[in-house]
Design a protein around this motif. Structure first.
Motif, PDB file in Angstrom:
ATOM      1  N   ILE A 192      70.419  42.901  45.500  1.00  0.00           N
ATOM      2  CA  ILE A 192      69.619  44.127  45.564  1.00  0.00           C
ATOM      3  C   ILE A 192      68.598  44.063  44.422  1.00  0.00           C
ATOM      4  O   ILE A 192      68.921  44.319  43.266  1.00  0.00           O
ATOM      5  N   GLU A 193      67.401  43.701  44.775  1.00  0.00           N
ATOM      6  CA  GLU A 193      66.320  43.523  43.801  1.00  0.00           C
ATOM      7  C   GLU A 193      65.120  44.328  44.262  1.00  0.00           C
ATOM      8  O   GLU A 193      64.693  44.225  45.414  1.00  0.00           O
ATOM      9  N   THR A 194      64.561  45.133  43.375  1.00  0.00           N
ATOM     10  CA  THR A 194      63.495  46.061  43.728  1.00  0.00           C
ATOM     11  C   THR A 194      62.367  45.359  44.488  1.00  0.00           C
ATOM     12  O   THR A 194      61.860  44.328  44.046  1.00  0.00           O
ATOM     13  N   LEU A 195      62.002  45.927  45.631  1.00  0.00           N
ATOM     14  CA  LEU A 195      60.899  45.369  46.414  1.00  0.00           C
ATOM     15  C   LEU A 195      59.587  45.499  45.638  1.00  0.00           C
ATOM     16  O   LEU A 195      59.234  46.607  45.191  1.00  0.00           O
ATOM     17  N   PRO A 196      58.843  44.400  45.471  1.00  0.00           N
ATOM     18  CA  PRO A 196      57.602  44.458  44.684  1.00  0.00           C
ATOM     19  C   PRO A 196      56.625  45.527  45.168  1.00  0.00           C
ATOM     20  O   PRO A 196      55.944  46.168  44.359  1.00  0.00           O
ATOM     21  N   ASN A 227      59.359  50.064  37.816  1.00  0.00           N
ATOM     22  CA  ASN A 227      60.644  49.571  38.309  1.00  0.00           C
ATOM     23  C   ASN A 227      61.794  50.228  37.552  1.00  0.00           C
ATOM     24  O   ASN A 227      61.911  50.107  36.333  1.00  0.00           O
ATOM     25  N   ARG A 228      62.658  50.929  38.293  1.00  0.00           N
ATOM     26  CA  ARG A 228      63.817  51.577  37.686  1.00  0.00           C
ATOM     27  C   ARG A 228      64.966  50.601  37.447  1.00  0.00           C
ATOM     28  O   ARG A 228      65.898  50.917  36.708  1.00  0.00           O
ATOM     29  N   TYR A 229      64.929  49.446  38.106  1.00  0.00           N
ATOM     30  CA  TYR A 229      66.070  48.532  38.091  1.00  0.00           C
ATOM     31  C   TYR A 229      65.591  47.114  37.796  1.00  0.00           C
ATOM     32  O   TYR A 229      65.282  46.350  38.709  1.00  0.00           O
ATOM     33  N   GLU A 230      65.529  46.778  36.529  1.00  0.00           N
ATOM     34  CA  GLU A 230      65.039  45.460  36.134  1.00  0.00           C
ATOM     35  C   GLU A 230      66.027  44.351  36.481  1.00  0.00           C
ATOM     36  O   GLU A 230      65.642  43.201  36.701  1.00  0.00           O
ATOM     37  N   THR A 231      67.319  44.680  36.504  1.00  0.00           N
ATOM     38  CA  THR A 231      68.342  43.661  36.723  1.00  0.00           C
ATOM     39  C   THR A 231      68.893  43.741  38.141  1.00  0.00           C
ATOM     40  O   THR A 231      69.486  44.757  38.519  1.00  0.00           O
ATOM     41  N   PRO A 232      68.722  42.702  38.938  1.00  0.00           N
ATOM     42  CA  PRO A 232      69.297  42.703  40.294  1.00  0.00           C
ATOM     43  C   PRO A 232      70.823  42.698  40.236  1.00  0.00           C
ATOM     44  O   PRO A 232      71.429  42.310  39.231  1.00  0.00           O
ATOM     45  N   ILE A 233      71.446  43.134  41.340  1.00  0.00           N
ATOM     46  CA  ILE A 233      72.904  43.140  41.436  1.00  0.00           C
ATOM     47  C   ILE A 233      73.283  42.791  42.873  1.00  0.00           C
ATOM     48  O   ILE A 233      72.576  43.171  43.818  1.00  0.00           O
ATOM     49  N   SER A 234      74.362  42.049  43.036  1.00  0.00           N
ATOM     50  CA  SER A 234      74.799  41.724  44.390  1.00  0.00           C
ATOM     51  C   SER A 234      75.376  42.974  45.047  1.00  0.00           C
ATOM     52  O   SER A 234      75.909  43.865  44.379  1.00  0.00           O
ATOM     53  N   SER A 235      75.274  43.026  46.369  1.00  0.00           N
ATOM     54  CA  SER A 235      75.812  44.191  47.074  1.00  0.00           C
ATOM     55  C   SER A 235      77.325  44.286  46.889  1.00  0.00           C
ATOM     56  O   SER A 235      77.891  45.383  46.842  1.00  0.00           O
ATOM     57  N   HIS A 236      78.008  43.135  46.761  1.00  0.00           N
ATOM     58  CA  HIS A 236      79.459  43.157  46.545  1.00  0.00           C
ATOM     59  C   HIS A 236      79.802  43.806  45.208  1.00  0.00           C
ATOM     60  O   HIS A 236      80.694  44.666  45.131  1.00  0.00           O
ATOM     61  N   ASP A 237      79.111  43.420  44.131  1.00  0.00           N
ATOM     62  CA  ASP A 237      79.395  43.993  42.818  1.00  0.00           C
ATOM     63  C   ASP A 237      79.043  45.471  42.779  1.00  0.00           C
ATOM     64  O   ASP A 237      79.759  46.280  42.171  1.00  0.00           O
ATOM     65  N   TYR A 238      77.953  45.827  43.431  1.00  0.00           N
ATOM     66  CA  TYR A 238      77.550  47.230  43.452  1.00  0.00           C
ATOM     67  C   TYR A 238      78.581  48.077  44.191  1.00  0.00           C
ATOM     68  O   TYR A 238      78.965  49.162  43.734  1.00  0.00           O
ATOM     69  N   LEU A 239      79.046  47.577  45.328  1.00  0.00           N
ATOM     70  CA  LEU A 239      80.056  48.298  46.099  1.00  0.00           C
ATOM     71  C   LEU A 239      81.325  48.485  45.281  1.00  0.00           C
ATOM     72  O   LEU A 239      81.918  49.576  45.268  1.00  0.00           O
ATOM     73  N   VAL A 249      69.720  57.659  54.254  1.00  0.00           N
ATOM     74  CA  VAL A 249      69.517  56.576  53.304  1.00  0.00           C
ATOM     75  C   VAL A 249      70.701  56.524  52.343  1.00  0.00           C
ATOM     76  O   VAL A 249      71.175  57.554  51.858  1.00  0.00           O
ATOM     77  N   GLY A 250      71.176  55.307  52.054  1.00  0.00           N
ATOM     78  CA  GLY A 250      72.227  55.117  51.067  1.00  0.00           C
ATOM     79  C   GLY A 250      71.667  54.615  49.745  1.00  0.00           C
ATOM     80  O   GLY A 250      70.485  54.268  49.630  1.00  0.00           O
ATOM     81  N   ASP A 251      72.527  54.558  48.738  1.00  0.00           N
ATOM     82  CA  ASP A 251      72.091  54.191  47.393  1.00  0.00           C
ATOM     83  C   ASP A 251      71.544  52.774  47.306  1.00  0.00           C
ATOM     84  O   ASP A 251      70.669  52.482  46.483  1.00  0.00           O
ATOM     85  N   MET A 252      72.073  51.848  48.125  1.00  0.00           N
ATOM     86  CA  MET A 252      71.551  50.483  48.079  1.00  0.00           C
ATOM     87  C   MET A 252      70.087  50.437  48.518  1.00  0.00           C
ATOM     88  O   MET A 252      69.265  49.739  47.905  1.00  0.00           O
ATOM     89  N   LEU A 253      69.747  51.178  49.569  1.00  0.00           N
ATOM     90  CA  LEU A 253      68.359  51.210  50.036  1.00  0.00           C
ATOM     91  C   LEU A 253      67.486  51.972  49.040  1.00  0.00           C
ATOM     92  O   LEU A 253      66.328  51.594  48.809  1.00  0.00           O
ATOM     93  N   GLN A 254      68.006  53.026  48.449  1.00  0.00           N
ATOM     94  CA  GLN A 254      67.265  53.751  47.423  1.00  0.00           C
ATOM     95  C   GLN A 254      66.915  52.812  46.260  1.00  0.00           C
ATOM     96  O   GLN A 254      65.787  52.792  45.763  1.00  0.00           O
ATOM     97  N   ARG A 255      67.904  52.026  45.828  1.00  0.00           N
ATOM     98  CA  ARG A 255      67.674  51.094  44.723  1.00  0.00           C
ATOM     99  C   ARG A 255      66.684  50.001  45.127  1.00  0.00           C
ATOM    100  O   ARG A 255      65.785  49.656  44.362  1.00  0.00           O
ATOM    101  N   LEU A 256      66.847  49.473  46.323  1.00  0.00           N
ATOM    102  CA  LEU A 256      65.972  48.413  46.816  1.00  0.00           C
ATOM    103  C   LEU A 256      64.519  48.884  46.873  1.00  0.00           C
ATOM    104  O   LEU A 256      63.591  48.113  46.588  1.00  0.00           O
ATOM    105  N   THR A 257      64.308  50.159  47.247  1.00  0.00           N
ATOM    106  CA  THR A 257      62.956  50.699  47.416  1.00  0.00           C
ATOM    107  C   THR A 257      62.464  51.479  46.206  1.00  0.00           C
ATOM    108  O   THR A 257      61.467  52.200  46.296  1.00  0.00           O
TER     109      THR A 257
END
Length: 317
Positions: A280-284, A293-305, A234-242
């Motif tokens: 990347i927005e937390t799955l409900p 929810n640990r991540y209230e603010t979504p972020i694009s995968s490009h900006d996160y990368l 698992v990578g950080d994007m999936l961790q954040r998403l879930t």
């Protein structure tokens, strides 16, 4: 499975996914929740493509340094082509990694809407057949990754095709890695403790000892797949998403035992990324009273990368 230092990452048979998609999804999800890692056999990446890729990888890294450096793009963040030895550093580490690598990305048609985010591939003149081999391997790993994401979706109680739109024309990267022989007194590790940035990583070549993951109790657990099997993490994007339901586990590649330090180590990780505009927005379904929810603010995968590539030194601020 008991949370003990003697635990082992399970080996799953991916050929069982077709007959029992829910069973495979459950086993994969449980392994990810426990370790952040899984090992899979019968993953469908053709043996002949993998064998060609190993031969090409070794032949390329055997080329003279000045020839390899022709394909190093200064300021390119290592996105494509060659990245020299001792360039990348793990976040928070004091020593650079003992590796050199080559990146292959997705081939896009001229004028594609992601052209500005995903640079064109570079291809060396030799070894002959390099381009065709790694385009074949990229496609095979892309297909395997989509099947794994389908299992992850089922485990998360999503539609099995949920990830398809997310990763369509995704910014995935195939990395060819060479860890040269290391001196007996080398203070560094081949790759410092880190987490991956992407959704999932599919790794070929972990049979050579060295890969370790950090257990929840603080001990390091070796990951030892049998020949031909693939390590998936698992990578950080999936961790954040879930919302950390699926954890991105810290891992490293340690220096080999003294009798193996005169040998190179090769591996081929495939970093499966979403499309650059995927939010990347937390799955409900992963948000509960006990797991806010640990991540209230979504972020694009490009900006996160981009943020993460700055942290590991591949892009300068």
């Amino acid at each position: 499975m008991l949370d003990t230092p003697m635990a082992q990452v399970p080996l799953l048979d991916m050929s069982e996914q077709a007959a029992d998609p829910q069973g495979f999804a459950r086993a994969l999800g449980e392994s990810f929740e426990r370790f952040g890692f899984a090992m899979v056999s019968n993953h469908g990446v053709p043996d002949d493509v993998v064998e060609r890729a190993w031969a090409m990888t070794k032949a390329f890294f055997d080329l003279p340094e000045d020839e390899k450096r022709k394909f190093f793009v200064e300021g390119g963040g290592g996105a494509r082509g060659y990245t020299p030895f001792k360039t990348e550093i793990a976040k928070g580490a004091t020593h650079v990694d003992l590796k050199e690598f080559w990146h292959v990305g997705r081939e896009l048609a001229k004028g594609h809407r992601f052209e500005s985010h995903m640079p064109a591939n570079l291809w060396p003149d030799r070894p002959e057949g390099f381009r065709d081999t790694f385009l074949d391997l990229f496609k095979a790993l892309d297909d395997a990754g989509l099947r794994l994401l389908s299992a992850i979706a089922l485990h998360l109680n999503l539609d099995k095709d949920w990830f398809e739109h997310a990763v369509e024309d995704g910014n995935s990267v195939l990395r060819l890695l060479h860890y040269p022989p290391v001196p007996a007194d080398a203070p560094e590790v081949r790759a410092g403790a880190h987490e991956d940035i992407n959704l999932i990583t599919l790794l070929l070549g972990a049979e050579e000892a060295g890969l370790e993951l950090l257990e929840k109790n603080g001990t390091w657990l070796p990951v030892k797949p049998p020949a031909g099997a693939m390590v998936v993490n698992v990578g950080d994007m999936l961790q954040r998403l879930t919302n950390h339901v699926l954890p991105s586990t810290t891992h490293r590649v340690v220096n080999p035992a003294p009798e193996r330090r005169g040998f190179s180590r090769y591996s081929m990780p495939f970093f499966l990324h979403p499309a650059p505009d995927f939010m990347i927005e937390t799955l409900p379904g992963t948000i509960t009273a006990d797991r806010p929810n640990r991540y209230e603010t979504p972020i694009s995968s490009h900006d996160y990368l981009h943020e993460r590539l700055v942290e590991i030194g591949l892009i300068k601020k």
